[in-house]
Enzyme design. Sequence first.
Site, PDB file in Angstrom:
ATOM      1  N   GLU A  45       0.833  -1.197   0.000  1.00 29.26           N
ATOM      2  CA  GLU A  45       0.000   0.000   0.000  1.00 29.26           C
ATOM      3  C   GLU A  45       0.871   1.252   0.000  1.00 29.26           C
ATOM      4  O   GLU A  45       1.936   1.294   0.624  1.00 29.26           O
ATOM      5  CB  GLU A  45      -0.922   0.012   1.225  1.00 29.26           C
ATOM      6  CG  GLU A  45      -1.991  -1.075   1.158  1.00 29.26           C
ATOM      7  CD  GLU A  45      -2.932  -1.085   2.356  1.00 29.26           C
ATOM      8  OE1 GLU A  45      -4.064  -1.560   2.196  1.00 29.26           O
ATOM      9  OE2 GLU A  45      -2.530  -0.627   3.443  1.00 29.26           O
ATOM     10  N   CYS A  49       3.343   8.622   0.879  1.00 20.95           N
ATOM     11  CA  CYS A  49       3.901   7.718   1.878  1.00 20.95           C
ATOM     12  C   CYS A  49       4.248   6.403   1.179  1.00 20.95           C
ATOM     13  O   CYS A  49       3.370   5.743   0.619  1.00 20.95           O
ATOM     14  CB  CYS A  49       2.887   7.494   2.989  1.00 20.95           C
ATOM     15  SG  CYS A  49       3.467   6.413   4.310  1.00 20.95           S
ATOM     16  N   CYS A  53       6.517  -6.563   7.298  1.00 26.06           N
ATOM     17  CA  CYS A  53       7.556  -5.974   8.141  1.00 26.06           C
ATOM     18  C   CYS A  53       7.958  -6.979   9.211  1.00 26.06           C
ATOM     19  O   CYS A  53       7.114  -7.675   9.777  1.00 26.06           O
ATOM     20  CB  CYS A  53       7.054  -4.689   8.800  1.00 26.06           C
ATOM     21  SG  CYS A  53       8.326  -3.836   9.761  1.00 26.06           S
ATOM     22  N   CYS A  87       6.120  -4.277  15.664  1.00 22.79           N
ATOM     23  CA  CYS A  87       5.780  -3.319  16.714  1.00 22.79           C
ATOM     24  C   CYS A  87       4.320  -3.539  17.113  1.00 22.79           C
ATOM     25  O   CYS A  87       3.450  -3.743  16.256  1.00 22.79           O
ATOM     26  CB  CYS A  87       6.005  -1.893  16.227  1.00 22.79           C
ATOM     27  SG  CYS A  87       7.744  -1.512  15.867  1.00 22.79           S
ATOM     28  N   CYS A 121       1.328  -1.526  15.352  1.00 23.75           N
ATOM     29  CA  CYS A 121       1.323  -1.328  13.902  1.00 23.75           C
ATOM     30  C   CYS A 121       0.681  -2.501  13.166  1.00 23.75           C
ATOM     31  O   CYS A 121       1.080  -3.656  13.347  1.00 23.75           O
ATOM     32  CB  CYS A 121       2.760  -1.127  13.412  1.00 23.75           C
ATOM     33  SG  CYS A 121       2.893  -0.869  11.630  1.00 23.75           S
ATOM     34  N   CYS A 173      -1.344   6.633  10.150  1.00 24.42           N
ATOM     35  CA  CYS A 173      -0.109   6.068  10.686  1.00 24.42           C
ATOM     36  C   CYS A 173      -0.363   4.751  11.421  1.00 24.42           C
ATOM     37  O   CYS A 173      -1.212   4.669  12.306  1.00 24.42           O
ATOM     38  CB  CYS A 173       0.527   7.078  11.638  1.00 24.42           C
ATOM     39  SG  CYS A 173       2.083   6.525  12.335  1.00 24.42           S
TER      40      CYS A 173
END
Length: 345
Positions: free
Chosen positions: A91, A104, A111, A115, A118, A335
Amino acid sequence: MIDILDLEYSELESFVSQELKAPRFRTDQIWQWLWQKGVEDFDSMTNLAKNLRDELKAKAVINHPQVDVVQTSKDGTIKLLLRLKDGALVETVLIPMEGRYTQCLSTQVGCAMACTFCNTGLMGFERNMSMSEMLGQVLAGRKYLRENNLDPLKNLVFMGMGEPLLNLDNLIRTLRNLNNQDGLSFVPRRITVSSVGFVKQLEELGKTGLTLPAISLHAPTQELREKIMPKAAKTHIEDLLAAMDRFPLKPREKVTYEYLLLGGVNDSIEHAKQLVKLLGHRRCKVNLIAYNPGDEPLYKAPTREKVLAFEKYLWDKKITATIRRSMGQDIKAACGQLKADQQKK
């Protein structure tokens, strides 16, 4: 077959002279077609002789990402779900900002950092993105804006899916191509790379002079960082800050530290005091971000009152602080919300 978008200028120059046996000026023509005009096939390169276009088709490909899904927020934010050549999904987000757009960008499929706040981390890690795939997001974003008569793309932030510094070689290649004045032509001050921070990689990035990083700090102590960002916290917070103290800066530049406010976790005045103790003597600014709960949030959003109180405390202690406006929440483009969870077709 060579992915021609994965060649830096010098590599394209070698390809043109050695593989195509063409004169040097053809490199400039092909480069401009690829990056300034964004063509998607060699036949569109109309100032090249037909036999050269045929040679290109026989030896190279232009792999633009496919736009699978477009979502537009009520605030004008646009999220593109892109399908890469192997079917992987990423994305990218186009954010409107007073007559221009900021894009962005993602650097990895998934990933590895996991975290706790996220959504991308919930995907796990699939693979790194190539230079052509990272730059392909820019080509796709620019094309979408142009075709829809929207404002131009002016700024880039590597704050999408993935940890940029864990794909450092491809990131640096991408930054060099972005900086090429005859190509996409983004100057370093219009490019930001967001990272949880790795000492060795930050040193390598600093040597390039291609961008300034924004460090995803999100906690004022090592102990709290270990709880909310356990993998990132393997780099001790003091070692990370020391690395940023050494990062080469121009006279008016400051290090940006990103701080995600999690309701009841790191958003109290006591946490603000700890952050001042950590950063108060450093050449920096703090970007405060209110947490955006996802589908199955582990945390809650901070109250507006706590966000404002946190910001005021930092300002009172002479630390420059800004609150990032949350954009695209209704389409999960804010975010920490990116998660390409559509099934591969």
